[in-house]
Design a protein around this motif. Structure first.
Motif, short mmCIF file in Angstrom:
data_model
loop_
_atom_site.label_atom_id
_atom_site.label_comp_id
_atom_site.label_asym_id
_atom_site.label_seq_id
_atom_site.Cartn_x
_atom_site.Cartn_y
_atom_site.Cartn_z
N LYS A 13 7.65 -9.64 -0.89
CA LYS A 13 8.88 -9.21 -0.22
C LYS A 13 10.04 -9.20 -1.21
O LYS A 13 10.82 -8.23 -1.28
N GLU A 14 10.16 -10.26 -2.00
CA GLU A 14 11.23 -10.33 -2.99
C GLU A 14 11.09 -9.22 -4.03
O GLU A 14 12.07 -8.56 -4.39
N ALA A 15 9.86 -8.97 -4.50
CA ALA A 15 9.62 -7.92 -5.48
C ALA A 15 9.95 -6.54 -4.90
O ALA A 15 10.53 -5.70 -5.59
N LEU A 16 9.61 -6.32 -3.63
CA LEU A 16 9.92 -5.04 -2.99
C LEU A 16 11.43 -4.85 -2.85
O LEU A 16 11.95 -3.74 -3.09
N GLU A 17 12.13 -5.89 -2.46
CA GLU A 17 13.59 -5.79 -2.32
C GLU A 17 14.24 -5.47 -3.66
O GLU A 17 15.16 -4.64 -3.74
N LEU A 18 13.75 -6.06 -4.74
CA LEU A 18 14.27 -5.75 -6.07
C LEU A 18 13.91 -4.33 -6.48
O LEU A 18 14.72 -3.61 -7.07
N TYR A 19 12.70 -3.90 -6.15
CA TYR A 19 12.26 -2.54 -6.44
C TYR A 19 13.16 -1.52 -5.75
O TYR A 19 13.63 -0.57 -6.37
N PHE A 20 13.40 -1.70 -4.46
CA PHE A 20 14.21 -0.76 -3.71
C PHE A 20 15.69 -0.83 -4.10
O PHE A 20 16.41 0.16 -3.97
N GLU A 21 16.13 -1.96 -4.59
CA GLU A 21 17.51 -2.10 -5.05
C GLU A 21 17.79 -1.16 -6.22
O GLU A 21 18.89 -0.63 -6.36
N ASP A 22 16.78 -0.96 -7.06
CA ASP A 22 16.94 -0.12 -8.25
C ASP A 22 16.66 1.36 -7.98
O ASP A 22 16.91 2.20 -8.84
N GLU A 23 16.12 1.69 -6.83
CA GLU A 23 15.77 3.07 -6.50
C GLU A 23 16.88 3.72 -5.70
O GLU A 23 17.21 3.26 -4.60
N GLU A 24 17.45 4.80 -6.22
CA GLU A 24 18.50 5.50 -5.50
C GLU A 24 17.94 6.21 -4.26
O GLU A 24 18.50 6.14 -3.19
N HIS A 25 16.79 6.87 -4.43
CA HIS A 25 16.12 7.56 -3.32
C HIS A 25 14.65 7.14 -3.34
O HIS A 25 13.81 7.83 -3.92
N PRO A 26 14.35 5.99 -2.77
CA PRO A 26 12.97 5.48 -2.87
C PRO A 26 11.96 6.40 -2.19
O PRO A 26 12.22 6.97 -1.13
N ARG A 27 10.82 6.57 -2.85
CA ARG A 27 9.71 7.34 -2.28
C ARG A 27 8.72 6.36 -1.69
O ARG A 27 8.16 5.53 -2.38
N LEU B 16 0.80 -1.22 0.00
CA LEU B 16 0.00 0.00 0.00
C LEU B 16 0.83 1.27 0.00
O LEU B 16 0.32 2.34 -0.30
N GLU B 17 2.11 1.18 0.32
CA GLU B 17 2.96 2.37 0.35
C GLU B 17 3.65 2.65 -0.98
O GLU B 17 4.00 3.79 -1.28
N VAL B 18 3.91 1.62 -1.77
CA VAL B 18 4.51 1.77 -3.10
C VAL B 18 3.74 0.89 -4.08
O VAL B 18 3.06 -0.04 -3.68
N GLU B 19 3.86 1.18 -5.35
CA GLU B 19 3.11 0.44 -6.36
C GLU B 19 3.84 -0.84 -6.76
O GLU B 19 4.42 -0.95 -7.84
N VAL B 20 3.81 -1.83 -5.86
CA VAL B 20 4.43 -3.13 -6.13
C VAL B 20 3.41 -4.20 -5.75
O VAL B 20 2.81 -4.14 -4.67
N THR B 21 3.21 -5.17 -6.63
CA THR B 21 2.24 -6.24 -6.43
C THR B 21 2.87 -7.57 -6.83
O THR B 21 3.71 -7.62 -7.71
N SER B 22 2.46 -8.64 -6.15
CA SER B 22 2.91 -9.98 -6.50
C SER B 22 1.78 -10.96 -6.22
O SER B 22 0.73 -10.57 -5.71
N GLN B 23 2.00 -12.21 -6.50
CA GLN B 23 0.97 -13.22 -6.29
C GLN B 23 1.59 -14.55 -5.90
O GLN B 23 2.79 -14.76 -6.03
N GLY B 24 0.74 -15.46 -5.42
CA GLY B 24 1.18 -16.80 -5.07
C GLY B 24 -0.01 -17.71 -4.91
O GLY B 24 -1.15 -17.27 -4.86
N HIS B 25 0.27 -19.01 -4.79
CA HIS B 25 -0.81 -19.99 -4.62
C HIS B 25 -1.32 -20.04 -3.18
O HIS B 25 -2.35 -20.65 -2.92
#
Length: 71
Positions: free
Chosen positions: A41-55, A22-31
């Motif tokens: 969690k994995e998608a967020l870590e990858l997202y923040f890895e690419d962001e120099e100054h994450p909002r 809800l704080e950033v536009e990242v979504t994932s799914q699972g069974h």
């Protein structure tokens, strides 16, 4: 390394559980709920890895809303 607590909203869509941050536009799914959260969690870590100054938006206020539905 900084640890940040974020909020996930999880819904079931057919056979999948969809986890959306809800704080950033990242979504994932699972069974399962656990798999959806783990994948988010994995998608967020990858997202923040690419962001120099994450909002990160302020923590959301979660509240129930009742609506009348014509059936």
């Amino acid at each position: 390394m900084e640890i940040k607590r974020l909020t996930a909203a999880i819904t079931q869509e057919g056979k999948w559980y969809v986890a959306r941050c809800l704080e950033v536009e990242v979504t994932s799914q699972g069974h399962s709920i656990e798999e959806a959260i783990s994948n988010l969690k994995e998608a967020l870590e990858l997202y923040f890895e690419d962001e120099e100054h994450p909002r990160i938006n302020a923590s959301p206020i979660i509240a129930p809303v009742e609506v009348n539905m014509a059936i």
